[in-house]
Design a protein around this motif. Structure first.
Motif, short mmCIF file in Angstrom:
data_model
loop_
_atom_site.label_atom_id
_atom_site.label_comp_id
_atom_site.label_asym_id
_atom_site.label_seq_id
_atom_site.Cartn_x
_atom_site.Cartn_y
_atom_site.Cartn_z
N ASP A 32 0.87 -1.17 0.00
CA ASP A 32 0.00 0.00 0.00
C ASP A 32 0.91 1.23 0.00
OD1 ASP A 32 -1.52 2.28 0.94
OD2 ASP A 32 -3.07 0.87 1.58
N ASP A 102 -8.49 3.79 7.25
CA ASP A 102 -8.45 2.75 6.21
C ASP A 102 -7.08 2.09 6.16
OD1 ASP A 102 -9.74 1.42 3.77
OD2 ASP A 102 -7.91 2.28 2.91
N TRP A 106 -6.10 -1.79 6.78
CA TRP A 106 -5.26 -2.55 5.87
C TRP A 106 -4.15 -3.28 6.61
CZ3 TRP A 106 -4.85 -5.22 1.82
CH2 TRP A 106 -3.59 -5.56 1.28
N SER A 109 -5.55 -6.17 8.37
CA SER A 109 -5.95 -7.23 7.44
C SER A 109 -4.75 -8.04 6.95
CB SER A 109 -6.70 -6.64 6.24
OG SER A 109 -5.82 -5.96 5.35
N THR A 110 -3.59 -7.41 6.84
CA THR A 110 -2.41 -8.16 6.41
C THR A 110 -1.97 -9.14 7.51
OG1 THR A 110 -0.77 -6.53 7.22
CG2 THR A 110 -1.63 -6.23 4.98
N TRP A 162 -13.31 -9.35 0.09
CA TRP A 162 -12.73 -8.02 0.22
C TRP A 162 -11.24 -8.06 -0.07
CZ3 TRP A 162 -8.87 -6.30 3.48
CH2 TRP A 162 -8.69 -4.92 3.58
N TRP A 163 -10.54 -9.06 0.45
CA TRP A 163 -9.10 -9.19 0.28
C TRP A 163 -8.72 -9.31 -1.18
CZ3 TRP A 163 -4.82 -8.48 3.00
CH2 TRP A 163 -3.65 -9.10 2.59
N GLU A 165 -10.27 -8.22 -3.75
CA GLU A 165 -10.44 -6.92 -4.42
C GLU A 165 -9.28 -5.99 -4.11
OE1 GLU A 165 -14.18 -5.28 -3.33
OE2 GLU A 165 -15.35 -6.81 -4.39
N ARG A 166 -8.82 -5.96 -2.86
CA ARG A 166 -7.72 -5.07 -2.50
C ARG A 166 -6.41 -5.52 -3.13
NH1 ARG A 166 -8.74 -1.17 1.71
NH2 ARG A 166 -6.56 -0.62 1.41
N LEU A 170 -3.33 -3.38 -5.69
CA LEU A 170 -2.08 -2.98 -5.05
C LEU A 170 -0.99 -2.77 -6.09
CD1 LEU A 170 -1.86 -5.31 -1.92
CD2 LEU A 170 -2.40 -2.87 -1.96
#
Length: 274
Positions: A32, A102, A106, A109-110, A162-163, A165-166, A170
Motif C-alpha cells: 500500500d 483505512d 489494511w 488485514s495483512t 474483500w481481500w 479486491e484489494r 495494489l
C-alpha cells in the motif's frame, strides 16, 4: 465478543509459530503506497527491523491478551509513535497518515491474511466457525486505534472477497521494494546469528504472498523454491506441536511482560508527563 469466541481466538493467536508470517504481512503492508511512504519517510524500520517487530508484537499481544491497563499502555505507545507520521501528496505519491483509519484496517488485514495462510499451510483448512471467529477478533487491532468496526468483515468468506479486491489494485513501488530488500537481504541491523535464518524465512515469506505481489517484489519463484518452502513448512508442522507450550507461547509472554513493565512505570509518572 463472547467468552468462548475470545478463548478460541486466543488458542490460535498464542502460538509463536505465527511469527513466521510476519515477513509476508510486512511486505503486504508496504504494498500500500500510503504505508510504504510513511515507513520510508519516518521510520528506521529498514535499519532496525527488530525494534519494529517487538513494537508490533507488544501491541498485538496486549490487545489480544492484556488487561485494560496493558491495552491502554500499548495503544498510547503506538499513538505516540504514529503522531508525526503524516505528509501531503507529492507528485505521483499519495498523502499519508498513520492515523488513517483505512490504512490501519489494511495493516490489520495483512496480519490476519498472513496468519490464516500460515495456519492453513501448517495445519490444514480451518473450519468455518473458527475462521469466522478469528476474522472478527483481528478487527480489534484497528479499532483500538483510530479505525472503527465499520468496513471490517464479519466472516471468512466476506474477508476473502474483500481481500481479493484489494490485492488486485495494489502496486508495489520503489519504496516498498527498497525496504523489503533491506529486511530480507540481511543488510539491516539484525541480531547476531539471525542472518542464518534468512534463507528459510525468505522462502516462507514468498510462499505466503499472493503470486502477483510476490512477482512485484522480484522473488524468483521457481519449482525448486516452491518445493523447498513446502518442505520447510511440513517440517515445522511436524515439530511445532511437539514443543512444550512454554516454548510455543514464549513470544506472547515476553511481550506481555514488556507491556506490563511499561504500564507499571507509566502509572508512576506525574500526570503532566504522560
Amino acid at each position: 465478543m463472547h467468552d468462548d469466541e475470545r478463548e478460541l481466538y486466543r488458542r490460535h493467536a498464542a502460538e509463536g509459530v505465527l511469527l513466521l508470517g510476519g515477513g509476508a504481512a510486512i511486505l503486504l503492508q508496504l504494498a500500500d503506497p500510503r504505508v510504504a511512504r510513511g515507513v520510508a519517510m519516518h521510520s528506521d524500520f529498514r535499519d532496525r527491523p527488530l525494534d519494529r517487530l517487538l513494537g508490533t508484537l507488544d501491541y498485538v499481544y496486549a490487545v489480544g491478551f492484556g488487561d485494560d491497563d496493558m491495552v491502554a499502555t500499548a495503544v498510547r505507545t503506538v499513538n505516540a509513535r504514529h503522531a508525526p507520521v503524516r505528509g501531503p501528496a507529492d507528485d505521483d505519491a499519495p498523502a499519508y497518515s498513520a492515523f488513517d483509519a483505512d490504512a490501519q484496517r489494511w495493516v490489520a488485514s495483512t496480519l490476519l491474511a498472513a496468519a490464516l495462510g500460515l495456519h492453513e499451510r501448517l495445519h490444514g483448512p480451518l473450519d468455518t466457525e473458527t475462521a469466522d471467529v478469528i476474522v472478527r477478533n483481528y478487527r480489534l487491532f484497528g479499532s483500538r486505534l483510530q479505525a472503527t468496526h465499520e468496513g471490517w468483515a464479519e466472516s471468512r468468506a466476506e474477508f476473502d472477497a474483500w481481500w481479493d479486491e484489494r490485492i488486485a489494485v495494489l502496486q508495489v513501488g520503489r519504496e516498498a521494494r527498497f525496504v523489503a530488500h533491506a529486511l530480507l537481504s540481511g543488510t539491516s541491523d539484525l541480531p547476531f546469528g539471525s542472518r542464518a535464518l534468512l534463507p528459510p524465512i525468505r522462502l516462507i515469506t514468498a510462499a505466503l504472498l499472493p503470486p502477483a505481489i510476490r512477482d512485484a517484489y522480484g522473488f524468483r519463484w521457481t519449482p525448486r523454491a516452491s518445493r523447498t518452502a513446502d518442505a520447510w513448512l511440513r517440517a515445522i508442522a511436524i515439530v511445532w506441536p511437539r514443543l512444550p507450550r512454554l516454548v510455543r507461547h514464549a513470544p506472547l509472554h515476553a511481550s506481555l511482560r514488556r507491556v506490563k513493565r511499561r504500564s507499571r512505570y507509566a502509572g508512576l509518572e506525574p500526570r503532566g508527563r504522560r
